[in-house]
Design an enzyme around this catalytic site. Structure first.
Site, PDB file in Angstrom:
ATOM      1  N   PHE A   1      29.367  12.722 -15.069  1.00 52.97           N
ATOM      2  CA  PHE A   1      27.904  12.902 -15.135  1.00 52.97           C
ATOM      3  C   PHE A   1      27.251  11.599 -14.719  1.00 52.97           C
ATOM      4  CE2 PHE A   1      23.669  12.626 -16.763  1.00 52.97           C
ATOM      5  CZ  PHE A   1      23.140  13.845 -16.370  1.00 52.97           C
TER       6      PHE A   1
ATOM      7  N   ASP B   1      29.651   3.072 -14.074  1.00 53.99           N
ATOM      8  CA  ASP B   1      28.406   3.655 -14.585  1.00 53.99           C
ATOM      9  C   ASP B   1      28.426   3.509 -16.109  1.00 53.99           C
ATOM     10  OD1 ASP B   1      26.323   5.155 -15.542  1.00 53.99           O
ATOM     11  OD2 ASP B   1      26.690   6.894 -14.269  1.00 53.99           O
TER      12      ASP B   1
ATOM     13  N   LYS C   1      19.235   3.602 -19.750  1.00 60.06           N
ATOM     14  CA  LYS C   1      19.059   3.999 -21.143  1.00 60.06           C
ATOM     15  C   LYS C   1      18.754   2.821 -22.084  1.00 60.06           C
ATOM     16  CE  LYS C   1      21.120   8.503 -20.727  1.00 60.06           C
ATOM     17  NZ  LYS C   1      22.271   9.021 -20.022  1.00 60.06           N
TER      18      LYS C   1
HETATM   19  C1  LIG Z   1      22.113   9.566 -18.639  1.00 64.43           C
HETATM   20  C2  LIG Z   1      23.091   9.135 -17.614  1.00 64.43           C
HETATM   21  C3  LIG Z   1      22.716   8.945 -16.264  1.00 64.43           C
HETATM   22  C4  LIG Z   1      21.337   9.298 -15.742  1.00 64.43           C
HETATM   23  O1  LIG Z   1      20.320   8.618 -16.359  1.00 64.43           O
HETATM   24  P1  LIG Z   1      18.804   9.175 -16.257  1.00 64.43           P
HETATM   25  O2  LIG Z   1      17.976   8.076 -16.818  1.00 64.43           O
HETATM   26  O3  LIG Z   1      18.762  10.430 -17.070  1.00 64.43           O
HETATM   27  O4  LIG Z   1      18.535   9.446 -14.816  1.00 64.43           O
HETATM   28  C5  LIG Z   1      23.657   8.450 -15.390  1.00 64.43           C
HETATM   29  N1  LIG Z   1      24.907   8.177 -15.791  1.00 64.43           N
HETATM   30  C6  LIG Z   1      25.318   8.355 -17.063  1.00 64.43           C
HETATM   31  C7  LIG Z   1      26.717   8.018 -17.446  1.00 64.43           C
HETATM   32  C8  LIG Z   1      24.427   8.857 -18.015  1.00 64.43           C
HETATM   33  O5  LIG Z   1      24.835   9.080 -19.267  1.00 64.43           O
END
Ligand SMILES: *Cc1c(COP(=O)(O)O)cnc(C)c1O
Length: 426
Positions: free
Chosen positions: A146, A233, A274
């Protein structure tokens, strides 16, 4: 009805249903206040927040230091765009690069934008530094990933719900199984056109899958040996969530004594979002060293809001809180207690089969099928018992409270969770 009148939960939900796109399926609870580890609904009922806005609110709701920094800056200067300099961005750039141990940062707003930025940066590096022929670059990604919701990102998702009827898709990605080092070696050595490997150190949305202890280090070594960029990520796993500043904790200025130093790696490109703002403001960041970041020249990438002075002030305050309040250490300590207590219960439970995770990013697997609504029903009962969590799949519930929780609160939560699970024993 006047918007000034206090609305009931049902009224608020009806408004969203009628006027909002139906792109989410929220748990039916309407919140109007948050403080630390708690949120309150419109009727004044108090809950423990065990989602933390998908790990954005690691520092706790409405942290006074973060909100204070935001208010001060909001009253002074909010947005200049990058057409001009502002007096906060450079200060933040020095702060954040030193904090994480990289030469440079590229500031964006949302996680998905930061992932997009990392993919563009990786491709540009591949053409201009590695010498891959134009339009031939491939980036390796993992099954079950994700990384956000843009057209390019969903192009390499395996979530059919996220993909279906959003094509045509962006080319240039190769999917391999997660936590499978042989699969990575096979693909990475199969072609001269591999530019990068994009990976979550723990797959959060997929259901909190923690890879083998040596997976990331071996993956990084394979990337180095093949001149491929290792792109982490850490939008969900970063900023102390998993018990260290980063789940891949490398050459950062993190004061933690990471437990298995040898198994941590330094990514070539680090993606954060985040909790870098403590959930107060959309802030994301891509960090890399000069050899990579310097391929981006003026006019080649940008964002109107990226690097705005409010974002800069908020992110510095939010990262200050992480170190001042020792959130990594707390997450590691409480996470061990959480998993130990849940594991003890699970030994004799026929409704929960497994607890897994790291730090305060954990999941409990429910003894039912992926298609069942058991996990949803358990989350409804948890809500009634004063704790908010959300299933990631039909049979997996993620538990990720703010990292400012104390041990007494955590034990209170463990007993709420166990008592609730007991209501579902067969
Ligand atoms: C939440 C998330 C995203 C995307 O972040 P948004 O601010 O919702 O666009 C990307 N990668 C990971 C691992 C995430 O948990």
């Amino acid at each position: 009805m006047s918007v000034l009148e206090k609305m009931s939960s049902d009224e608020v939900i009806a408004l969203e249903n009628k006027y909002g796109a139906h792109n989410y399926h929220p748990l039916p609870v309407v919140l109007n206040r948050g403080e630390g580890v708690y949120v309150w609904d419109v009727d004044g009922k108090k809950y423990y927040d065990f989602l933390s806005a998908y790990s954005a609110v690691n520092q706790g709701h409405c942290h006074p230091k973060i909100i204070g920094a935001m208010m001060d800056q909001a009253q002074t200067l909010t947005l200049t765009s990058r057409a001009f300099y502002n007096d906060k961005l450079g200060v933040y750039e020095e702060y954040v690069t030193k904090y994480f141990g990289f030469d440079k940062v590229l500031p964006m707003n949302t996680g998905a934008e930061a992932v997009e930025t990392a993919l563009k940066l990786c491709r540009k590096w591949a053409y201009e530094k590695k010498g891959i022929p134009e339009n031939e670059a491939q980036i390796i990604v993992c099954d079950g990933n994700f990384h956000g919701r843009t057209t390019t990102i969903i192009s390499f998702s395996n979530d059919e719900n996220a993909r279906r009827n959003f094509g045509p898709y962006t080319a240039g990605f190769i999917k391999i199984p997660y936590d499978d080092i042989d699969a990575l070696e096979k693909v990475i050595t199969s072609s001269k056109n591999i530019a990068g490997f994009l990976v979550e150190p723990i797959q959060g949305e997929a259901g909190v899958y923690v890879p083998a202890e040596d997976y990331l280090a071996k993956a990084k070594a394979l990337c180095e040996a093949n001149n491929v960029l290792f792109i982490a990520d850490e939008v969900q796993t970063g900023i102390a969530r998993t018990g260290s500043l980063l789940a891949v904790c490398g050459n950062c200025s993190c004061e933690n004594q990471c437990e298995q130093q040898a198994s941590y790696v330094t990514p070539d490109i680090l993606i954060l979002g985040k909790a870098i703002s403590g959930g107060a403001y959309p802030v994301s960041a891509v960090l890399a060293n000069d050899t990579i970041m310097n391929v981006i020249k003026p006019g080649q990438h940008g964002s109107t809001f990226g690097g705005n002075p409010v974002a800069a002030a908020v992110a510095m305050a939010a990262l200050d809180v992480v170190s001042e309040e020792h959130l990594s250490q707390n997450a590691r300590h409480l996470g061990k207690i959480f998993r130990a207590e849940l594991a003890k219960y699970i030994e004799t439970s026929n409704i929960a089969t497994l607890v897994r995770g790291k730090g305060l990013l954990n999941a409990v697997v429910i003894n039912d099928t992926e298609e069942s609504d058991t996990a949803w029903n358990i989350c409804m009962a948890l809500r009634d018992n004063g704790l908010l969590a959300k299933p990631t799949h039909g049979n997996i519930i993620r538990f990720a409270p703010p990292l400012v929780m104390n041990e007494e609160q955590l034990l209170d939560c463990v007993s709420i969770i166990i008592e609730t699970l007991k209501q579902f024993e067969k």
